[in-house]
Design an enzyme around this catalytic site. Structure first.
Site, short mmCIF file in Angstrom:
data_model
loop_
_atom_site.label_atom_id
_atom_site.label_comp_id
_atom_site.label_asym_id
_atom_site.label_seq_id
_atom_site.Cartn_x
_atom_site.Cartn_y
_atom_site.Cartn_z
NE ARG A 113 56.36 34.38 57.79
CZ ARG A 113 57.30 33.88 57.00
NH1 ARG A 113 57.60 34.47 55.85
NH2 ARG A 113 57.91 32.76 57.32
CG HIS A 157 62.60 32.40 58.88
ND1 HIS A 157 61.54 33.07 58.33
CD2 HIS A 157 63.54 32.37 57.89
CE1 HIS A 157 61.82 33.44 57.10
NE2 HIS A 157 63.04 33.03 56.81
CD GLU A 200 61.36 30.06 51.62
OE1 GLU A 200 62.56 29.76 51.45
OE2 GLU A 200 60.83 31.04 51.11
CG ASN A 327 57.59 32.19 52.07
OD1 ASN A 327 56.56 32.66 52.56
ND2 ASN A 327 58.61 31.81 52.80
CE1 TYR A 329 61.44 36.84 47.93
CE2 TYR A 329 60.75 34.66 48.66
CZ TYR A 329 61.13 35.96 48.95
OH TYR A 329 61.19 36.39 50.25
CD GLU A 387 59.86 34.80 53.13
OE1 GLU A 387 60.68 34.76 52.18
OE2 GLU A 387 60.06 34.24 54.22
#
Ligand code: FCB
Length: 481
Positions: A113, A157, A200, A327, A329, A387
């Site tokens: 990606r 991005h 995002e 994404n 985390y 991600e």
């Protein structure tokens, strides 16, 4: 009884139990004589990859007609990034892309990606495309293809062309994005099957326009922030339409970082609370994209500050997507509550563990719940973890090793919970580690290393960390290892 045990005795007992578990389910690997524990295998055809973004790795800030993005301007402003770091050189991947392809090839991953730099393609943000910029990506894509790596392209991005007046405060930027996205998709559709519009929403709108920690560093009042968010959603929607028109065969989606909720206890009431929170706490972004409307509760909450919506906006924003990129985390914990909304977010205690970046709280079960909540709410056709990864205080030993056992712990545990999702039939099709290599980590500059390859920023030498070796083995066996 536990109270009477010394820590050492306790450790021995745990080790003995674990050893027993392994003995009970031995399994030999093809070509190896050692028995390992039972492995958690992913479905056949599961996509393994790594992720990066243009401004974080490319460097070559002034090359081949590129003009500044808002991140160049921001990083050049004293006091905005750690140590005044900029992406002027970064990993120099603009020149070293063949080396980076080889890193992917050696990992054995089938997918990469990467993002396209808008200011390389339209240095002024709109108008005449810049052919040398596009040619660069054609070379990168050809090299990936020659090495058996499938590209997944992000179109935005965060490196917004600085020349675009008003930035995301202007509705015209949504239109400019659609023109850029449609153009690039049309030019690259012979080489690319998967496009993501935007990365995002929450990060670049809130951090860029509300708290001012990211480019362009503004702290706007609530109504204006909501308009920025709406313009970003509109860019995604118009972008979807433009890509569909110019690349009809492509799979199109986005890479979003919704707040991902974990129920404090796995029971019916708390699981429902996690679902409700997922829908309502993400009402400004993911919920709007997947439902084509703002929820009533959101509009009520924002009151006079709610975004101004024009006819047709929500239809574009709600364009059906082919896949949802998540994404993820760290977790947010939630519990059932008697209030009208039916949930309460549980703050993390001061002792809650985190990785090198304080914002990365460690709660690997979030990978399961993040996927499950959105699946049960909106039933997307396909989900990719676009991600997941962490920063770590990596140091190279005298003999050139980077033994990032903390990153391995993080990845191994997250994949264990992702396996729970795939084995439960949730539609997760692939996983991308953030990141292929250490890079420019936005306002943190080069102080936070997220790569599974170490980069010496003085020499640009790349070195596989322990986590890269670990990931290669996981990919080879299509399993948690
Ligand atoms: C995500 C960003 C990515 C990188 C990681 C650590 O929010 O999308 O560019 O900075 O965090």
């Amino acid at each position: 009884m536990m109270r009477d045990m010394t820590r050492r005795q306790f450790g021995k007992t745990v080790a003995a139990t674990a050893a027993l578990a392994n003995v009970a389910i031995p399994e030999k690997l093809p070509g190896q004589s050692v028995a390992v524990g039972q492995s958690l295998e992913f479905p056949k055809g599961f996509v393994w990859g790594c992720a990066t973004a243009a401004y974080q790795i490319e460097g070559a800030a002034n090359e081949d007609g590129r003009k500044p993005s808002i991140w160049d301007v921001f990083a050049d402003t004293p006091g905005k990034t750690n140590n005044g770091d900029t992406g002027d050189v970064a990993d120099d991947s603009y020149h070293l892309y063949k080396e980076d392809t080889l890193l992917l090839k050696n990992l054995g991953v089938g997918a990469y990606r990467l993002s396209i730099s808008w200011p390389r393609i339209f240095p002024e943000g709109k108008g005449q495309p810049n052919a040398p910029g596009l040619d660069h990506y054609k070379r990168v894509l050809d090299d990936l293809q020659a090495n058996g790596v499938t590209p997944y392209i992000t179109l935005f991005h965060w490196d917004l062309p600085a020349a675009l007046e008003g930035g995301w405060q202007s509705r015209d930027t949504a239109k400019a994005f659609a023109d850029y996205a449609g153009y690039v998709a049309g030019q690259l559709s012979d080489r690319v099957q998967h496009f993501m519009t935007i990365n995002e929403f929450d990060s670049f709108t809130n951090l860029g326009y509300k708290t001012g920690v990211f480019a362009p560093g503004l702290k706007l009042p609530a109504a204006e922030v909501n308009q920025v968010r709406h313009n970003a959603l509109l860019a995604h929607g118009l972008g979807m339409e433009a890509i569909r028109a110019s690349a009809p065969a492509a799979q199109v989606g986005l890479a979003e970082n919704p707040t991902s909720f974990v129920p404090v206890i796995e029971d019916e009431a708390n699981i429902k609370a996690a679902q409700r929170a997922t829908r309502e706490e993400n009402a400004a972004f993911l919920t709007a994209v997947l439902e084509g409307k703002y929820t009533e509760a959101y509009l009520e909450r924002e009151g006079g500050n709610a975004p101004r919506v024009q006819p047709g906006d929500m239809k574009a924003i709600g364009s059906p997507i082919d896949f949802l990129g998540l994404n993820i985390y760290g977790p947010s914990y939630v519990r059932a509550d008697d209030s009208a909304q039916g949930y309460a977010i549980v703050p993390r205690q001061a002792s809650y563990p985190h990785m090198a970046s304080p914002w990365i709280a460690v709660g690997p079960e979030v990978l399961y719940w993040g996927v499950r909540n959105v699946s049960e709410l909106w039933n997307p056709k396909a989900i990719y973890i676009t991600e997941n990864g962490c920063s770590a205080d990596d140091v190279m030993t005298a003999d050139g090793r980077i033994e990032d056992t903390d990153r391995v712990m993080y990845l191994r545990n997250h994949l264990t919970h992702l396996h729970r999702a795939t084995s439960g039939g949730l539609p997760v099709k692939g996983y991308f580690v953030w990141s292929l290599l250490d890079n420019f980590e936005w306002a943190d500059g080069y102080s936070k290393r997220f790569g599974i390859h170490y980069v010496d920023f003085k020499t640009q030498k790349r070195t596989a960390k322990l986590s890269a070796k670990w990931y290669r083995e996981a990919v080879r066996r299509n399993a948690v290892v």
